[in-house]
Design an enzyme around this catalytic site. Structure first.
Site, short mmCIF file in Angstrom:
data_model
loop_
_atom_site.label_atom_id
_atom_site.label_comp_id
_atom_site.label_asym_id
_atom_site.label_seq_id
_atom_site.Cartn_x
_atom_site.Cartn_y
_atom_site.Cartn_z
N GLU A 40 29.45 36.19 67.87
CA GLU A 40 29.75 35.19 68.89
C GLU A 40 29.18 35.61 70.25
OE1 GLU A 40 33.74 33.17 67.11
OE2 GLU A 40 34.02 34.58 68.73
N CYS A 66 27.99 36.32 77.94
CA CYS A 66 28.72 37.47 77.41
C CYS A 66 28.17 37.74 76.00
CB CYS A 66 30.21 37.13 77.38
SG CYS A 66 31.23 38.43 76.72
N CYS A 120 33.63 45.67 65.16
CA CYS A 120 33.80 46.85 66.01
C CYS A 120 34.61 47.88 65.23
CB CYS A 120 34.54 46.47 67.29
SG CYS A 120 34.68 47.83 68.46
N CYS A 167 41.05 48.66 68.82
CA CYS A 167 42.00 48.60 69.92
C CYS A 167 43.08 47.57 69.54
CB CYS A 167 41.31 48.17 71.21
SG CYS A 167 40.03 49.33 71.75
N CYS A 210 42.81 43.71 70.62
CA CYS A 210 41.53 43.01 70.55
C CYS A 210 41.27 42.41 69.17
CB CYS A 210 40.41 43.98 70.92
SG CYS A 210 38.76 43.26 70.83
N CYS A 262 37.95 36.89 76.60
CA CYS A 262 37.89 38.32 76.30
C CYS A 262 38.77 38.69 75.13
CB CYS A 262 38.40 39.13 77.48
SG CYS A 262 37.46 38.95 78.95
N1 SAH Z 1 33.90 47.57 73.59
C1 SAH Z 1 33.64 47.27 74.96
C2 SAH Z 1 33.14 45.86 75.23
C3 SAH Z 1 33.82 44.72 74.55
S1 SAH Z 1 35.35 44.09 75.10
C4 SAH Z 1 34.86 47.55 75.78
O1 SAH Z 1 35.93 47.72 75.22
O2 SAH Z 1 34.74 47.65 77.00
C5 SAH Z 1 35.20 43.49 76.70
C6 SAH Z 1 36.51 43.57 77.48
O3 SAH Z 1 37.51 42.67 76.96
C7 SAH Z 1 37.12 44.95 77.39
O4 SAH Z 1 37.59 45.37 78.62
C8 SAH Z 1 38.26 44.72 76.41
O5 SAH Z 1 39.20 45.71 76.49
C9 SAH Z 1 38.74 43.36 76.85
N2 SAH Z 1 39.66 42.74 75.89
C10 SAH Z 1 39.79 42.96 74.57
N3 SAH Z 1 40.76 42.21 74.02
C11 SAH Z 1 41.27 41.47 75.04
C12 SAH Z 1 42.29 40.47 75.12
N4 SAH Z 1 42.95 40.08 74.04
N5 SAH Z 1 42.54 39.92 76.33
C13 SAH Z 1 41.83 40.28 77.42
N6 SAH Z 1 40.86 41.20 77.40
C14 SAH Z 1 40.57 41.80 76.23
#
Ligand code: SAH
Length: 345
Positions: free
Chosen positions: A81, A95, A102, A106, A109, A335
């Site tokens: 995406e 983006c 991944c 986390c 996410c 995000c």
């Molecule tokens: N792996 C990288 C880039 C991808 S995520 C990283 O973690 O930085 C891009 C951003 O979105 C990151 O800061 C991530 O933590 C955030 N993110 C992930 N899940 C989210 C959610 N459910 N709500 C808001 N931000 C989120």
């Protein structure tokens, strides 16, 4: 497109042909080599056969029309995406994803839930941008910013991410200035160190999300390998080398990382570099970006009053704070919501 094939094809052509092809691809934003006016017919046919540039994608547009999500199908059938966010003043941010899925898992996410499939090739990253550049051209607008905040961890696919940035930064090609790129990482220290040596003026963002290791390890298992102290040391070295500001992303999750105590601990962490080399004209080069949590699973977003208080505490302590606008929740393009679940809509 196969970049090696592409380069091979142009080796046997006169020198100026490559420039013509790049112009057609990155400036005229052709969708098919057939429409590259400057190139001879035989070359166009060969390019179409060996280096096709069509992108297969389905798009989803948010109700306010400011977010467009593209679900792209790669040549091996896997899906990724990419999101276009249309801001005021014709600012258009793409983006991009750096991996299919991944590996970091986390807890907040959605991408993490689908596991890791594979790294994207540099061209597959470039294609995501070209897709939306072509889309925007139809309404006489352009891509102004690219953020590596889609699916995947860019620094676990370092070479292809930097390769894609160099292609898109190329003056003869897409020509987007380095300062218009941002790479977001969970804090892969080797990646931060390598980036510091690149002499590329791109922006670095660190997904912090918690001010202490105990909480951060709960949210982000990778913290056990790269704890906060290690990351901050690498960031300090990066700042000393590049003199560039670094953004710390902090998603606000209700009753988890949004207490006053959390804000105070975060402020102490963020103020630390002021005592080191990391300031330019007295301005701290760390800043915090507070992000509303987009619910994708078990957690809830912080209440706005909490976010306000959290921000006030940071600001009172002299920390620079910005807040991220929510884009595209209704197309699951915000995000952490990117998970390439096809067939849902
Ligand atoms: N792996 C990288 C880039 C991808 S995520 C990283 O973690 O930085 C891009 C951003 O979105 C990151 O800061 C991530 O933590 C955030 N993110 C992930 N899940 C989210 C959610 N459910 N709500 C808001 N931000 C989120």
């Amino acid at each position: 497109m196969d970049l090696i094939q592409f380069q091979k094809l142009f080796k046997k052509e006169p020198g100026y042909r490559l420039g013509q092809a790049k112009k057609a691809l990155f400036q005229d934003l052709i969708q098919n080599w057939q429409t590259a006016k400057a190139l001879p017919l035989i070359l166009k046919e060969e390019l179409n056969k060996k280096c096709p540039i069509e992108v297969s994608a389905k798009t989803f547009v948010s109700k306010d029309r400011n977010t467009i999500k593209a679900l792209m199908t790669l040549k091996d059938g896997l899906k990724i995406e990419t999101v276009l966010m249309r801001h005021k003043n014709k600012r258009n941010t793409i983006c991009v994803s750096s991996q299919v899925g991944c590996s970091l898992n986390c807890s907040f996410c959605a991408t993490g839930k689908m596991g890791f499939k594979r790294n994207l090739e540099a061209w597959e990253i470039v294609e995501q941008v070209l897709f939306f550049a072509r889309y925007l051209k139809k309404i006489k607008e352009r891509v102004t910013n690219i953020v590596f905040m889609g699916m995947g961890e860019p620094f676990l696919n370092y070479q292809n991410v930097i390769g894609a940035i160099k292609i898109l930064n190329d003056k003869e090609g897409f020509n987007l200035g380095a300062r218009h790129f941002s790479v977001s990482t969970v804090g892969i220290v080797e990646g931060i160190e390598k980036l510091a040596r690149e002499e590329l003026q791109i922006n670095l963002a660190i997904s912090l999300h918690a001010p202490d290791d105990k909480l951060r390890s709960k949210l982000m298992p990778i913290n056990k390998k790269y704890p906060i102290r290690k990351i901050l040391n690498a960031v300090d070295d990066y700042i000393a080398k590049t003199r560039r500001r670094v953004m710390f992303e902090y998603i606000m999750i209700r009753n988890l990382n949004d207490s006053e105590e959390n804000a105070k601990t975060l402020a102490r962490l963020m103020k630390k570099p002021c005592t080191r080399a990391s300031t330019v004209q007295g301005r701290p080069l760390y800043f915090v970006n507070l992000i509303s949590y987009n619910p994708t699973g078990i957690f809830k977003p912080s209440l706005s009053l909490r976010i306000k208080k959290f921000k006030e505490i940071l600001e009172k302590e002299g920390v620079t704070v910005t807040q991220r606008y929510r884009f595209g929740q209704d197309v699951e393009g915000a995000c952490g919501q990117l998970a390439a679940k096809d067939g849902r809509k």
